[in-house]
Design an enzyme around this catalytic site. Structure first.
Site, short mmCIF file in Angstrom:
data_model
loop_
_atom_site.label_atom_id
_atom_site.label_comp_id
_atom_site.label_asym_id
_atom_site.label_seq_id
_atom_site.Cartn_x
_atom_site.Cartn_y
_atom_site.Cartn_z
N GLU A 1 30.59 36.22 44.80
CA GLU A 1 30.83 34.81 44.78
C GLU A 1 32.06 34.59 45.80
O GLU A 1 33.03 35.29 45.94
CB GLU A 1 31.56 34.67 43.43
CG GLU A 1 30.35 34.66 42.29
CD GLU A 1 30.78 34.23 40.84
OE1 GLU A 1 29.79 33.68 39.91
OE2 GLU A 1 32.01 34.48 40.32
N CYS B 1 42.58 45.95 37.21
CA CYS B 1 43.68 45.28 36.59
C CYS B 1 43.13 44.58 35.45
O CYS B 1 42.00 44.00 35.62
CB CYS B 1 43.94 43.78 37.54
SG CYS B 1 44.53 44.39 39.13
N CYS C 1 41.72 40.61 35.08
CA CYS C 1 40.78 39.95 36.08
C CYS C 1 39.49 40.10 36.02
O CYS C 1 39.17 41.68 35.68
CB CYS C 1 41.30 40.92 37.46
SG CYS C 1 40.44 40.12 38.83
N CYS D 1 41.36 31.96 39.82
CA CYS D 1 41.75 33.15 40.03
C CYS D 1 41.40 34.19 39.07
O CYS D 1 41.79 33.88 37.74
CB CYS D 1 43.40 33.24 40.10
SG CYS D 1 44.06 32.16 41.31
N1 SAH Z 1 43.01 42.09 44.92
C1 SAH Z 1 43.60 41.29 45.27
C2 SAH Z 1 42.97 39.63 45.58
C3 SAH Z 1 42.81 39.49 44.22
S1 SAH Z 1 42.59 37.78 43.59
C4 SAH Z 1 45.06 41.26 44.81
O1 SAH Z 1 45.21 41.82 43.81
O2 SAH Z 1 45.83 40.56 45.19
C5 SAH Z 1 43.95 36.82 44.00
C6 SAH Z 1 44.93 36.63 42.95
O3 SAH Z 1 44.42 36.18 41.54
C7 SAH Z 1 45.85 38.08 42.52
O4 SAH Z 1 47.34 37.54 42.71
C8 SAH Z 1 45.28 38.38 41.31
O5 SAH Z 1 46.47 39.20 40.48
C9 SAH Z 1 45.00 37.08 40.46
N2 SAH Z 1 44.61 37.11 39.37
C10 SAH Z 1 43.57 38.04 38.87
N3 SAH Z 1 43.07 37.72 37.72
C11 SAH Z 1 43.58 36.53 37.31
C12 SAH Z 1 43.68 35.98 36.26
N4 SAH Z 1 42.81 35.97 35.13
N5 SAH Z 1 44.61 34.68 36.22
C13 SAH Z 1 45.24 34.62 36.97
N6 SAH Z 1 45.30 35.23 38.19
C14 SAH Z 1 44.66 36.11 38.33
#
Ligand code: SAH
Length: 337
Positions: free
Chosen positions: A89, A113, A116, A330
């Site tokens: 996506e 994580c 996520c 995010c």
């Molecule tokens: N793998 C990379 C890019 C991922 S996404 C990283 O970890 O940075 C981009 C951002 O969205 C990251 O800061 C991630 O931690 C955040 N993110 C992931 N899941 C989320 C959620 N459920 N709510 C808010 N932010 C989230």
């Protein structure tokens, strides 16, 4: 077959020389690749034989938009299909200053994580530069827009697919490529320390964002397994080296979770950790994912957290929530839907 957009200009020159062609042809071809063209036949300044040779050796397109969903705030989420059938996506967001595309860089993610959605689906493979850039080109073509900003914040951990991501950035940044200034490209990592150090040597002016989410190792390890490999102190040391080397400001992303990392003490603790650093904190109200155990902090708590940071001299802003009604925000992107 080889994907022609996988190569930087220098690499394409080598490819053409290996095919018995003159080096300068690479420049002509490279310039065409980032205009919206559908077939090699549209490269009108090339001899017919060369076009045939290209067709026999390379493919032009390797990704296509399958479906899309539009949010009431205008954000559009695309489901794209790769030539091997895998799906990813990407998201298009409109801001006052232009269009931003959030690109994926892997099919799935290994980092695990626990907040996520992209982590829940497991990891299949890395995307190649052509597949990363293809997301932008397909969206530009479909919407008939020119994108001005790119964020590597979709599915995947960009520093776990370092070489392909860096190559994609070089092509996105190249004036003959997508011609997007490095300052308009942001790359977000969960904190792979060895790659942060490597990135500081790249001599590229992109924005580096670190997903921190807590200033305490026990809390962070509970949210992000990668913290057991690289803890907060190691990340901070790497960030300091990055700043020393590049003189560039780092963005720390901090997703606020009700009762987990959003207290006043947490804000004070974070401010202490970041004191004196050339940085900025981007607060993200955590987005709920399917079967997720975390709840979003209230708006009052989020603002109070920001205010405490600001009072302690740390610049902090709250990220606008875009596309959450279509699961495009995010942490909500998945590789199949
Ligand atoms: N793998 C990379 C890019 C991922 S996404 C990283 O970890 O940075 C981009 C951002 O969205 C990251 O800061 C991630 O931690 C955040 N993110 C992931 N899941 C989320 C959620 N459920 N709510 C808010 N932010 C989230």
């Amino acid at each position: 077959m080889k994907k022609i957009r996988d190569y930087t200009l220098e690499e394409l020159e080598t490819e053409l020389i290996n095919l018995g062609e003159k080096k300068y042809r690479a420049k002509q071809i490279f310039a065409w690749l980032y205009k919206s063209l559908r077939s090699f036949d549209e490269m009108t300044d090339l001899p017919k034989e060369l076009i045939e040779k290209l067709k026999n050796n390379f493919i032009l397109d390797c990704i296509e938009i399958e479906t899309f969903q539009k949010s009431k705030d205008g954000t559009i989420k695309y489901l794209l299909k790769l030539s091997d059938g895998n799906k990813i996506e990407s998201v298009l967001m409109q801001y006052k200053y232009g269009y931003t595309v959030c690109v994926s860089n892997q099919v799935g993610c290994k980092m695990g994580c626990n907040f996520c959605a992209s982590a829940k689906i497991g990891y299949i493979r890395d995307l190649t530069p052509a597949e990363i850039i293809g997301q932008i080109l397909e969206i530009e073509k479909k919407e008939n827009v020119k994108v001005s900003n790119i964020v590597f914040m979709g599915i995947g951990e960009p520093f776990d697919n370092y070489d392909n991501v860096l190559k994609a950035i070089r092509i996105i940044n190249d004036p003959k490529g997508l011609n997007i200034g490095a300052r308009h490209i942001s790359i977000s990592t969960c904190g792979l320390v060895d790659k942060i150090l490597r990135f500081s040597e790249e001599n590229i002016q992109c924005n580096l964002c670190i997903s921190l989410h807590s200033s305490r190792d026990d809390v962070r390890s509970g949210m992000m397994p990668v913290n057991k490999k690289y803890n907060i102190l190691e990340i901070m040391n790497a960030c300091k080296k990055y700043i020393e080397k590049t003189n560039r400001r780092i963005t720390f992303e901090y997703a606020l979770v009700d009762g987990v990392n959003d207290s006043k003490e947490d804000a004070i603790h974070l401010a202490k950790l970041l004191r004196g650093m050339l940085c900025h904190v981007n607060l993200i109200p955590i987005n709920k994912i399917k079967d997720g155990k975390y709840e979003k902090s209230t708006a009052e708590r989020i603002m109070a957290f920001r205010d405490t940071l600001n009072e302690k001299g740390i610049v902090a802003t709250i990220r606008r929530e875009l596309g959450s009604d279509i699961s495009a925000a995010c942490g909500q992107l998945v590789r199949n839907s």
